[in-house]
Enzyme design. Sequence first.
Site, short mmCIF file in Angstrom:
data_model
loop_
_atom_site.label_atom_id
_atom_site.label_comp_id
_atom_site.label_asym_id
_atom_site.label_seq_id
_atom_site.Cartn_x
_atom_site.Cartn_y
_atom_site.Cartn_z
N CYS A 98 -5.71 -3.46 1.97
CA CYS A 98 -5.46 -3.55 3.42
C CYS A 98 -6.72 -3.69 4.24
O CYS A 98 -7.28 -4.77 4.38
CB CYS A 98 -4.64 -2.34 3.88
SG CYS A 98 -3.85 -2.58 5.49
N LYS B 118 -9.09 3.17 -2.67
CA LYS B 118 -9.45 2.39 -1.49
C LYS B 118 -10.86 2.76 -1.03
O LYS B 118 -11.22 3.94 -0.98
CB LYS B 118 -8.43 2.66 -0.37
CG LYS B 118 -8.53 1.73 0.82
CD LYS B 118 -7.35 1.96 1.77
CE LYS B 118 -7.38 1.00 2.96
NZ LYS B 118 -6.23 1.21 3.86
N PRO C 12 22.03 3.21 29.14
CA PRO C 12 22.23 3.10 30.59
C PRO C 12 21.81 1.70 31.04
O PRO C 12 20.64 1.32 30.89
CB PRO C 12 21.31 4.18 31.16
CG PRO C 12 21.07 5.13 30.02
CD PRO C 12 21.06 4.27 28.79
N LEU C 13 22.74 0.93 31.56
CA LEU C 13 22.50 -0.47 31.91
C LEU C 13 22.49 -0.60 33.43
O LEU C 13 23.53 -0.47 34.09
CB LEU C 13 23.60 -1.35 31.30
CG LEU C 13 23.40 -2.86 31.35
CD1 LEU C 13 22.16 -3.29 30.57
CD2 LEU C 13 24.64 -3.58 30.78
N GLU D 226 0.83 -1.19 0.00
CA GLU D 226 0.00 0.00 0.00
C GLU D 226 0.88 1.26 0.00
O GLU D 226 1.84 1.35 0.76
CB GLU D 226 -0.91 -0.02 1.23
CG GLU D 226 -1.91 1.10 1.32
CD GLU D 226 -2.85 0.95 2.51
OE1 GLU D 226 -3.82 1.72 2.59
OE2 GLU D 226 -2.60 0.06 3.38
N GLY E 284 21.35 -3.24 35.35
CA GLY E 284 21.40 -4.57 35.95
C GLY E 284 20.02 -5.16 36.17
O GLY E 284 19.90 -6.25 36.75
N ASP F 1 14.61 -4.66 32.46
CA ASP F 1 14.27 -3.78 31.35
C ASP F 1 15.49 -3.35 30.55
O ASP F 1 15.52 -3.49 29.32
CB ASP F 1 13.52 -2.55 31.87
CG ASP F 1 12.16 -2.89 32.45
OD1 ASP F 1 11.65 -3.98 32.12
OD2 ASP F 1 11.62 -2.09 33.22
N SER F 2 16.50 -2.81 31.20
CA SER F 2 17.70 -2.40 30.47
C SER F 2 18.45 -3.62 29.94
O SER F 2 19.05 -3.57 28.86
CB SER F 2 18.61 -1.53 31.34
OG SER F 2 19.08 -2.25 32.46
#
Length: 719
Positions: A175, A114, A355-356, A45, A358, A361-362
């Site tokens: 679509c 469409k 930014p890690l 599309e 521990g 999520d990170s």
Amino acid sequence: MGRKVTVATCALNQWALDFEGNLQRILKSIEIAKHKGARYRLGPELEICGYGCWDHYYESDTLLHSLQVLAALLESPVTQDIICDVGMPIMHRNVRYNCRVIFLNGKILLIRPKMALANEGNYRELRWFTPWSRSRQTEEYFLPRMIQDLTEQESVPFGDAVLSTRDTCIGSEVCEELWTPHSPHVDMGLDGVEIFTNASGSHHVLRKAHARVDLVTTATTKNGGIYLLANQKGCDGDRLYYDGCALIAMNGGIFAQGSQFSLDDVEVLTATLDLEDVRSYRAEISSRNLAASRVSPYPRVKVDFALSRDEDLLEPLSEPVEWKYHSPAEEISLGPACWLWDFLRRSQQAGFFLPLSGGVDSGATACLVYSMCHQVCEAVKHGSQEVLADVRTIVNQTSYTPQDPRELCSRILTTCYMASENSSRETCNRAGDLAQQIGSHHIGLNIDPAVKAIMGIFSLVTGKSPAFSAHGGSSRESLALQNVQARVRMVIAYLFAQLSLWSRGAPGRLLVLGSANVDESLLGYLTKYDCSSADINPIGGVSKTDLRAFVQLCMERFRLPALQSILVAPATAELEPLAHGRVSQTDEEDMGVTYAELSVYGRLRKIAKMGPYSMFCKLLYVWKDVCTPRQVADKVKRFFSKYSVNRHKMTTLTPAYHAESYSPDDNRFDLRPFLYNTRWPWQFRCIETQVNQAKMVFLPVKCLLREYQLISLEGREAF
């Protein structure tokens, strides 16, 4: 007499307003289709301009450049001797339409607008386009002069019609029309259309592929016929990832399956199918044939061309295949990783800064970058010259060839553990171990000097020194102290993203990655302008439950044992003082809500469209075995109070990969106020009335909600 047809559909990684790149990808797909023997090629599309142009559709430039690309296609020798079906915006009688332009050998056969526009969730097609509402009717479209000069046509049919070739009949739907209660393919099939085409701009949502495939197979099971579905793939400039899944089906079976996630910009599927299989399948469905005898006919555009060849007796036919689905964890490992790759190469940056902490999520975000590196190495291994050229540009080394994901990760991912006096040794070790195992360039630093400097300014001006709750301070003081730490980390992240490569003598800058999940965003459990503020967030549309499943998959598939300790550790922001050297703060205690509960609230609020009162009534029944009416009421009221207090944070939410149907993204998907009466007096009073009138008998059990008790609420089918 020929009856075997070879048809092609494709998935293209188009990019909004990249007319040059879009043209080249369209031409490449047509060339591949012809090389595979196809005589009909279907594209996605709005492939000429790219689906995600949004308000650029208002601009005359978009219409002009789309016509220029169409002109280039019409005069290209690549498009000869194959019916080409391309998507673009068209203005007809001063009205904009989302159209299919079907042409053959330099002549336009039909422009099909469409008829049902997508206008829910992330889609806003009615904002830019008007649906064609005149079923089975066409009118003349007078071609612009630049097209007239090429085609030597003054006008062409515009509207709801089908193509009648020498050997078959072809009908288009676009679509959303596949998803409507009465799709065009129903009546087209009854009117003798044997090949249906669907050009899509359908984005990825976890667990969505099943619905898409079921719609196509059901359509051809009931009515017979050949069905081609084309789709956009990749990130074309915003939060959405279009997930391909091009397919060719016939009579309820799948005969060609395209990839859902890949780094290839152009993917073409072909199948050789026997039209007599369609005709014989339909012949024995008496109910269909009775309906066909009463159907209103479609206008037919006659095409002096055949999809089959005269001598096709020995031509092999395609065999049916079984559709292979990814698990949700696999979808997370592939979709956001491909989205990151598109964002990285198209933004022309040199890598990512993460930014890690521990935590899960990170850690999951780091794993997504590692998964991306794995896919890049696999694509190069299988001969993708486009991916190889892109990765060489990113690392600024023309002779580089990636072979090991860990080595590639060391070049494009910088991770940073930002410690404070409230950080534990355990989280520091977990971050370092994961960074070492995925190969990222890892930095460790301490933010205490910056935090103390900022608080020193406050104390100098006010003469006051706020304290944490653990040290006798008020909740206001404690929250402010936590937020300073969080915001300092954001400032440091952007500083290092801009200058860390410079400090190492390398060119370029890094994209900052955020790592707030969809459940935390829903409740507003984040600090405005902290590390949740980033350039992009690949997990912002993923629930905590799904993230944990993804991390488990990474631990096993990529052999990353550091993830085991991350999975079992309690989620914590580590912004409050430690207690005897140990973490004293956990996310769920801070929120007063479990992550499992948040997923339930999120689905009920967005997918089931429930306010406080409706949600209470629903959960009163669902949780009747584990909660009293009073407990249910308190939980619902607590959620809506916190949600509404923090809704303003959604206005600054980092652009995130859209993966979940209950995303709180304020940009386009979840449109709601950000200034509420957070007491909800009328709604909560209605809840209290029902609590007081409840006649049900409940055992006096403590409300312990375990995740396995909420599994029945996962997914749309629960509602």
